[in-house]
Scaffold this motif. Structure first.
Motif, PDB file in Angstrom:
ATOM      1  N   GLU A 185       0.874  -1.174   0.000  1.00 25.14           N
ATOM      2  CA  GLU A 185       0.000   0.000   0.000  1.00 25.14           C
ATOM      3  C   GLU A 185       0.910   1.222   0.000  1.00 25.14           C
ATOM      4  OE1 GLU A 185      -4.100  -0.385   2.286  1.00 25.14           O
ATOM      5  OE2 GLU A 185      -2.439  -0.915   3.607  1.00 25.14           O
ATOM      6  N   ARG A 212      -7.874   4.220   1.777  1.00 24.32           N
ATOM      7  CA  ARG A 212      -7.008   3.181   1.221  1.00 24.32           C
ATOM      8  C   ARG A 212      -7.685   2.588  -0.022  1.00 24.32           C
ATOM      9  NH1 ARG A 212      -4.364   2.547   6.591  1.00 24.32           N
ATOM     10  NH2 ARG A 212      -2.606   1.301   5.834  1.00 24.32           N
ATOM     11  N   GLU A 217      -3.047   0.324  -3.403  1.00 20.25           N
ATOM     12  CA  GLU A 217      -2.508  -1.039  -3.339  1.00 20.25           C
ATOM     13  C   GLU A 217      -1.877  -1.439  -4.678  1.00 20.25           C
ATOM     14  OE1 GLU A 217      -4.027  -5.640  -2.582  1.00 20.25           O
ATOM     15  OE2 GLU A 217      -5.313  -3.968  -1.989  1.00 20.25           O
ATOM     16  N   ASN A 240      -3.328  -9.734  -1.091  1.00 24.34           N
ATOM     17  CA  ASN A 240      -3.846  -9.011  -2.253  1.00 24.34           C
ATOM     18  C   ASN A 240      -5.368  -8.965  -2.174  1.00 24.34           C
ATOM     19  OD1 ASN A 240      -1.355  -8.706  -4.185  1.00 24.34           O
ATOM     20  ND2 ASN A 240      -1.234 -10.750  -3.269  1.00 24.34           N
ATOM     21  N   ALA A 245      -4.085  -4.939  -7.864  1.00 26.05           N
ATOM     22  CA  ALA A 245      -2.936  -5.746  -7.446  1.00 26.05           C
ATOM     23  C   ALA A 245      -2.833  -7.009  -8.284  1.00 26.05           C
ATOM     24  CB  ALA A 245      -3.057  -6.101  -5.960  1.00 26.05           C
ATOM     25  N   PRO A 290      -4.991  -4.279   3.803  1.00 29.17           N
ATOM     26  CA  PRO A 290      -5.951  -3.476   3.056  1.00 29.17           C
ATOM     27  C   PRO A 290      -7.374  -3.762   3.525  1.00 29.17           C
ATOM     28  CG  PRO A 290      -4.452  -4.652   1.575  1.00 29.17           C
ATOM     29  CD  PRO A 290      -4.259  -5.215   2.940  1.00 29.17           C
TER      30      PRO A 290
END
Length: 485
Positions: A185, A212, A217, A240, A245, A290
């Protein structure tokens, strides 16, 4: 005491076959049909059930000091809960405070883990850089059985590693034959967004996913991948959670780069609507990083797991109770990040994976056990049902059911992110080091029985990789000076 598991179907990452499994002295001694039980051996009837390698959770945080508090789950309660769910080994994380010796932190975590009742190992985080860190990494890799080093690209002003140190640590990993792992991140972006969201008066848990977004990410995953590409490392990316990602990993793997991806059971099944729950405590209980993502990401993650873009499943088990989460009641950035799941991972993945046809039983074994053992160099000691392997096994009842609840789970936390979910497919027996520690709903564990598992480095393999990288480098350009002309 010896043990004979009789009448089951043995499932590994490679095959399924009817076979008995005989265990003695903590090891698998024989796998075959119609094995005889020696006098005094305990016999487990596995008729109609599967016999599989015990689960390996490659991402847990027991007893972690974090965000002004300490995770409620310790190494005893956490490994006991794992055994109840069919997980026989965890790989936890040593996370030194900045300017703290890696060896000092490692010794501290080893002390905390002496109470574990199942086998364990450690990744070690690099949270700062100096000549001492360089030397400590060498001692850990060569003498302490550590072959993976963690890098947090998030948590600015705490444990975030700047790019300069990331490059230095990746290069040191290559020298040692160790695998760098990253929490991907963009910490600078997260910090910026947190301040902007707070200025708008958003202080509740709903601010957490806003600060976020998937892009932070995806950017960090791609950055780590490209650093690893230039240095020449393989790379393991933890938890992930989103399309961005996955796209970065798929692109790198398509280019021939060795990038391994992990996904959490929670990210496969829970979406970001939890942060808008009317009960603040419920919303805060789901705060982790995340964060849980919009629902459309779940199918992308499942497909990545099915296709081999993602390789392992984990939990990021890091428990904080309601009174700890309440530290951030007026500021979402102060809610301790973490959720549980070490007891539930195997069952929810079987129910939603094998039970829906997304995974075969063999693929289930691969993503819950074998792949982690192979990536972190403890296969076939772990992650296999083979003669000579550790007798860490689970007898899996595909017809058994369980309704998950904080009222009945063994995890030391007052909320369960899978609360109320009924799953079909549960362990009837868990065997750790050749001993039955979970049998038909009863847990029988011994405090301190867990062993630290050394994980050798990949130095010989990395030497070959370095030779390949050398061959790829262009030849130096020969230039003639004007004076010579």
């Amino acid at each position: 005491m010896s043990l004979l598991i009789r009448g089951g179907t043995v499932v590994t990452a490679e095959e399924m076959k009817r076979a008995d499994v005989y265990v003695a002295d903590g090891l698998i001694k024989a796998v075959g049909q119609n094995l005889d039980a020696p006098a005094g051996a305990k016999v487990v009837d596995a008729g109609g059930q599967y016999v599989m390698p015990g689960g390996i959770d490659p991402h847990t945080h027991m007893q972690l000091p974090f965000m002004g508090t300490v995770a409620s789950e310790d190494f005893y309660t956490g490994t006991a809960a794992g055994l109840a769910g069919g997980t026989t080994m965890i790989i936890d994380f040593v996370i030194p405070a900045p300017n703290t010796s890696l060896l000092t932190a490692y010794d501290e975590w080893r002390g905390w883990a002496e109470k574990a009742c199942a086998d364990y190992s450690f990744h070690v985080a690099v949270t700062w850089w100096s000549d001492q860190v360089y030397e400590d990494m060498g001692v850990l890799a060569r003498e302490r059985g550590v072959n993976s080093f963690k890098h947090f690209m998030a948590y600015k002003n705490a444990i975030m590693v700047p790019d300069e140190d990331l490059v230095k640590s990746f290069a040191r990993c290559l020298e040692l034959g160790a695998i760098p792992t990253v929490h991907a991140e963009n910490g600078e972006l997260v910090y910026h967004l947190q301040q902007e969201i707070l200025k708008k008066g958003i202080t509740g848990p709903e601010g957490h996913p806003l600060s976020r977004p998937p892009e932070v990410e995806g950017e960090a995953a791609n950055r780590a991948i490209r650093v690893a590409q230039v240095i020449g490392n393989p790379l393991y990316i933890v938890h992930n959670s989103c399309k961005e990602a996955i796209e970065a990993i798929a692109r790198a793997r398509g280019e021939g780069q060795r990038v391994y991806g992990e996904v959490l059971a929670g990210h496969l099944l829970i979406d970001d609507s939890v942060y808008r729950h009317p009960d603040w405590n419920v919303a805060a209980a789901h705060v982790m990083s995340p964060p849980f993502r919009p629902k459309e990401n779940q199918e992308i993650l499942w497909r990545a797991l099915q296709s081999g873009t993602l390789h392992t499943t984990a939990t990021d088990h890091c428990c904080f109770c309601a009174d700890q989460k309440a530290m951030g009641r007026d500021d979402f950035t102060k809610i301790p990040n973490g959720t549980g799941g070490v007891e539930d991972r195997m069952a929810v993945l079987w129910h939603h994976g094998v039970g829906t046809g997304r995974l075969t039983p063999m693929e289930f074994v691969r993503v819950t056990s074998t792949a982690a053992a192979q990536i972190f160099n403890i296969y076939p000691r772990k992650g296999s049902v083979s003669v000579g392997a550790d007798a860490d096994l689970v007898v899996w009842d595909p017809k058994g059911t369980r309704t998950i609840s904080a009222k009945t789970h063994h995890q030391k936390v007052d909320y369960n992110i899978f609360e109320g979910m009924t799953v079909q497919g549960v362990p009837s027996h868990t065997i750790s080091q050749g001993k039955v520690v979970w049998e038909n709903g009863q847990l029988n564990v011994t405090r301190g029985a867990g062993r630290y598992i050394n994980r050798p480095t990949f130095a010989p393999v990395f030497d070959a990789v370095k030779k390949i990288n050398e061959r790829r480098k262009p030849a130096p350009v020969q230039r003639t000076s004007k004076a010579a002309q």
